[in-house]
Design a protein around this motif. Structure first.
Motif, PDB file in Angstrom:
ATOM      1  N   LEU A  35     -14.763   3.794  -7.345  1.00 47.73           N
ATOM      2  CA  LEU A  35     -13.892   4.846  -6.882  1.00 47.73           C
ATOM      3  C   LEU A  35     -12.862   5.102  -8.237  1.00 47.73           C
ATOM      4  O   LEU A  35     -12.528   6.094  -8.538  1.00 47.73           O
ATOM      5  N   GLU A  36     -12.831   4.131  -9.111  1.00 48.27           N
ATOM      6  CA  GLU A  36     -11.905   4.378 -10.408  1.00 48.27           C
ATOM      7  C   GLU A  36     -12.931   5.456 -11.231  1.00 48.27           C
ATOM      8  O   GLU A  36     -12.261   6.177 -11.962  1.00 48.27           O
ATOM      9  N   VAL A  37     -14.131   5.322 -11.022  1.00 49.58           N
ATOM     10  CA  VAL A  37     -15.190   6.063 -12.046  1.00 49.58           C
ATOM     11  C   VAL A  37     -14.938   7.635 -11.498  1.00 49.58           C
ATOM     12  O   VAL A  37     -14.695   8.533 -12.312  1.00 49.58           O
ATOM     13  N   CYS A  95      -5.095   6.749  -4.780  1.00 48.74           N
ATOM     14  CA  CYS A  95      -4.493   6.204  -3.251  1.00 48.74           C
ATOM     15  C   CYS A  95      -5.290   5.420  -2.431  1.00 48.74           C
ATOM     16  O   CYS A  95      -5.011   4.428  -1.909  1.00 48.74           O
ATOM     17  N   LEU A  96      -6.589   6.102  -2.053  1.00 50.10           N
ATOM     18  CA  LEU A  96      -7.532   5.502  -1.173  1.00 50.10           C
ATOM     19  C   LEU A  96      -8.010   4.183  -1.746  1.00 50.10           C
ATOM     20  O   LEU A  96      -8.092   3.145  -0.931  1.00 50.10           O
ATOM     21  N   ARG A  97      -8.229   3.910  -2.817  1.00 50.36           N
ATOM     22  CA  ARG A  97      -8.514   2.717  -3.603  1.00 50.36           C
ATOM     23  C   ARG A  97      -7.534   1.665  -3.514  1.00 50.36           C
ATOM     24  O   ARG A  97      -7.966   0.200  -3.472  1.00 50.36           O
ATOM     25  N   GLY A 100       0.797  -1.115  -0.030  1.00 52.22           N
ATOM     26  CA  GLY A 100       0.031  -0.073   0.016  1.00 52.22           C
ATOM     27  C   GLY A 100       0.705   1.302   0.044  1.00 52.22           C
ATOM     28  O   GLY A 100       0.710   2.287  -0.803  1.00 52.22           O
ATOM     29  N   PHE A 101       1.801   1.511   0.882  1.00 45.22           N
ATOM     30  CA  PHE A 101       2.626   2.345   1.083  1.00 45.22           C
ATOM     31  C   PHE A 101       3.233   2.520  -0.469  1.00 45.22           C
ATOM     32  O   PHE A 101       3.408   3.908  -0.822  1.00 45.22           O
ATOM     33  N   GLY A 119      -7.591  13.589  -9.016  1.00 42.99           N
ATOM     34  CA  GLY A 119      -7.842  12.248  -8.919  1.00 42.99           C
ATOM     35  C   GLY A 119      -7.046  11.377  -7.915  1.00 42.99           C
ATOM     36  O   GLY A 119      -7.157  10.340  -7.749  1.00 42.99           O
ATOM     37  N   ASN A 120      -5.515  11.976  -7.648  1.00 47.62           N
ATOM     38  CA  ASN A 120      -4.677  11.084  -6.946  1.00 47.62           C
ATOM     39  C   ASN A 120      -4.927  10.687  -5.501  1.00 47.62           C
ATOM     40  O   ASN A 120      -4.790   9.666  -5.198  1.00 47.62           O
TER      41      ASN A 120
END
Length: 345
Positions: free
Chosen positions: A126-128, A75-77, A20-21, A70-71
């Motif tokens: 989230l991608e949308v 990142c949350l996704r 993740g990081f 959108g970054n």
């Protein structure tokens, strides 16, 4: 070919945190290339004059912060996507391993593709949202962050808007898997040695090659998907999409009819340029995080090197190692107590 390899000396939560990081860092650094790629796929006016001019045009019209549109959502996704992908992949692989615990390359790639589809299904809204945030002008935003985007799309366009274009994820997984497999089966010929002997550098190069081939083959599906995600009457100029269409098949038809077949690969240059720095940063950050975890788990002598700690069995898992250390401490304490009692007598 995977850039990062599973290490049994890390716990599942540590592996997820490391991935993740590393993903967040590499995504954030390469975000300008991702923004240019997606805008090129959508077909907005920013990218009409080519790859390099797109950077200048975006900066002039929206400022530097536009390169990180959108970054945050992307990142949350990462965390739910990685967790679902890992869990699904493990379950599928477990069903197909043989008596020796091995699995064929093709089955492993198919398992990865199915795991990717499952993770994409769960995190697709989230991608949308990420695509919509990139498509809009950040100086005159229609959407203000993740929650506002989700509620606005659901209220005005319905639930189907949050999954528009998802079928292309499934269809695109086929050429993507074929591309990965094509690289896999030729690696031994490329390096003239068996894959079990590949170094970290070779694995990195293999990962970049696999990503380049697989993404190029599946790129037309990705391009149409981005157009479908961005198309909205709520956004100026319907999201900036360069063709008008009704549905997936019509989108393919209109792009080829009005822009030519090569338009299905719009944004491929930005995507290819992004591969090496993205995977390089992903690999480097993952290794740094892994070193910290291995040091904390007691396998290495320093978080700054991979020098193994003397007397530690590296084949033990982290929980097994802790249990073994606890056993040794208890045994030592018991001996000390027995010695103390003996001395009294």
């Amino acid at each position: 070919m995977a850039i990062v390899k599973k290490d049994d000396r890390l716990t599942s939560s540590q592996s997820l945190l490391c991935v993740g990081f590393a993903g967040i860092f590499s995504k954030t650094v390469t975000s300008p290339l991702e923004v240019v790629k997606i805008l090129s796929q959508i077909g907005t006016f920013h990218c009409k004059r080519g790859f390099l001019h797109s950077f200048v045009f975006i900066c002039q019209n929206e400022g530097l912060r536009a390169f990180w549109k959108g970054n945050m959502v992307s990142c949350l996704r990462l965390f739910p996507y990685s967790a679902i992908h890992l869990a699904t992949y493990k379950n599928i692989v477990h069903l197909h391993i043989d008596e020796l615990g091995d699995i064929s390359q093709w089955r492993a790639i198919v398992a990865g593709g199915l795991a990717g589809i499952s993770a994409a299904l769960a995190t697709y809204p989230l991608e949308v949202v990420e695509t919509r945030l990139i498509a809009q002008n950040c100086k005159e935003p229609t959407y203000r962050g993740l929650l506002h985007s989700l509620s606005s799309m659901y209220r005005n366009e319905g639930l189907q808007a949050l999954y528009r274009g998802f079928s292309l994820t499934v269809l695109g997984a086929v050429p993507f898997s074929v591309g990965c497999y094509a690289v896999y089966v030729n690696l031994d010929k490329l390096w003239q040695e068996r894959h079990v002997r590949f170094t970290s550098l070779q694995n990195f190069i293999n990962g970049c090659l696999a990503a380049g081939v697989a993404q190029t083959l599946s790129f037309p599906f990705e391009t149409v998907k981005k157009k479908m995600q961005a198309q909205s009457l709520l956004l100026p100029h319907c999201g900036g999409v360069d063709v008008h269409f009704n549905g997936m098949i019509d989108c393919f038809r209109q792009v080829i009819k009005n822009k030519g077949v090569t338009a299905l690969w719009s944004g491929l240059t930005a995507n290819m340029v992004k591969i090496v720095p993205y995977f390089g940063l992903l690999f480097s950050c993952f290794e740094m995080c892994k070193q910290l975890c291995l040091y904390r788990n007691g396998y290495i002598i320093s978080p700054l090197s991979y020098k193994l700690k003397p007397g530690v069995d590296q084949s033990l898992g982290p929980y097994e190692l802790q249990e073994f250390k606890r056993y040794l401490r208890n045994r030592k304490s018991h001996k000390a107590q027995s010695s103390s009692i003996g001395n009294r007598w």
